[in-house]
Motif scaffolding. Structure first.
Motif, PDB file in Angstrom:
ATOM      1  N   THR A  33     -23.823  59.617  44.382  1.00 10.76           N
ATOM      2  CA  THR A  33     -22.764  59.323  43.412  1.00 10.76           C
ATOM      3  C   THR A  33     -22.124  57.977  43.710  1.00 10.76           C
ATOM      4  O   THR A  33     -21.886  57.174  42.802  1.00 10.76           O
ATOM      5  CB  THR A  33     -21.695  60.438  43.431  1.00 10.76           C
ATOM      6  N   HIS A  34     -21.882  57.721  44.982  1.00  7.28           N
ATOM      7  CA  HIS A  34     -21.283  56.447  45.365  1.00  7.28           C
ATOM      8  C   HIS A  34     -22.241  55.286  45.067  1.00  7.28           C
ATOM      9  O   HIS A  34     -21.816  54.245  44.564  1.00  7.28           O
ATOM     10  CB  HIS A  34     -20.889  56.481  46.840  1.00  7.28           C
ATOM     11  N   ALA A  35     -23.511  55.482  45.361  1.00 11.89           N
ATOM     12  CA  ALA A  35     -24.507  54.451  45.051  1.00 11.89           C
ATOM     13  C   ALA A  35     -24.530  54.168  43.547  1.00 11.89           C
ATOM     14  O   ALA A  35     -24.607  53.010  43.126  1.00 11.89           O
ATOM     15  CB  ALA A  35     -25.886  54.880  45.536  1.00 11.89           C
ATOM     16  N   THR A  36     -24.432  55.211  42.744  1.00 10.46           N
ATOM     17  CA  THR A  36     -24.407  55.043  41.285  1.00 10.46           C
ATOM     18  C   THR A  36     -23.174  54.259  40.859  1.00 10.46           C
ATOM     19  O   THR A  36     -23.263  53.335  40.034  1.00 10.46           O
ATOM     20  CB  THR A  36     -24.427  56.418  40.585  1.00 10.46           C
ATOM     21  N   ASN A  37     -22.023  54.607  41.414  1.00  8.05           N
ATOM     22  CA  ASN A  37     -20.792  53.894  41.069  1.00  8.05           C
ATOM     23  C   ASN A  37     -20.873  52.417  41.463  1.00  8.05           C
ATOM     24  O   ASN A  37     -20.459  51.542  40.697  1.00  8.05           O
ATOM     25  CB  ASN A  37     -19.582  54.556  41.734  1.00  8.05           C
ATOM     26  N   LEU A  38     -21.415  52.146  42.637  1.00 12.43           N
ATOM     27  CA  LEU A  38     -21.586  50.757  43.066  1.00 12.43           C
ATOM     28  C   LEU A  38     -22.575  50.012  42.170  1.00 12.43           C
ATOM     29  O   LEU A  38     -22.359  48.850  41.814  1.00 12.43           O
ATOM     30  CB  LEU A  38     -22.052  50.718  44.528  1.00 12.43           C
TER      31      LEU A  38
END
Length: 127
Positions: A33-38
């Motif tokens: 999820t964090h990778a997607t947000n970044l």
């Protein structure tokens, strides 16, 4: 709005790292999820770091054909594409499409499958 999502995913990771084991699949989901947000704010190098962490955890936790890996591979392919790693992007988008076609075979019009198919065509430059 994306800044809020980024902050929330950072908090989820901090809590997950404190409360879960380092190889807990839920922590892998938080990393993805964090990778997607970044990725969505064009911070691709950072996104790749979290994608690496996620991939490491989930490849150990799931069978190679698990749909969660298809989702992770899709995200990773887009990150690699944006970093101009076409070889890596092609490899991961191919794997993602294969996994998700199997996972959603009963639902040919599944939204996620459409997104992955579109990304596959873009990466392979298919019209």
């Amino acid at each position: 709005m994306l800044q809020n999502a980024l902050e929330l995913s950072e908090k989820a990771i901090a809590l997950g790292e404190d409360l879960m084991g380092a190889e807990d699949p839920k922590l892998g989901d938080f990393y993805n999820t964090h990778a997607t947000n970044l990725r969505r704010i064009a911070r691709f190098e950072e996104a790749l770091v979290y994608s690496d962490k996620c991939t490491f955890i989930l490849e150990k936790a799931y069978e190679p054909t698990h749909y969660e890996l298809g989702i992770v591979y899709y995200n990773r392919a887009i990150i690699l594409y944006e970093l101009a790693d076409l070889s890596g992007a092609k490899s991961f988008i191919s794997r993602a499409l294969e996994i998700l076609k199997t996972a959603f075979k009963e639902q040919d019009n599944h939204t996620y499958l459409k997104e992955v198919d579109y990304a596959y065509r873009k990466i392979f430059e298919i019209n």
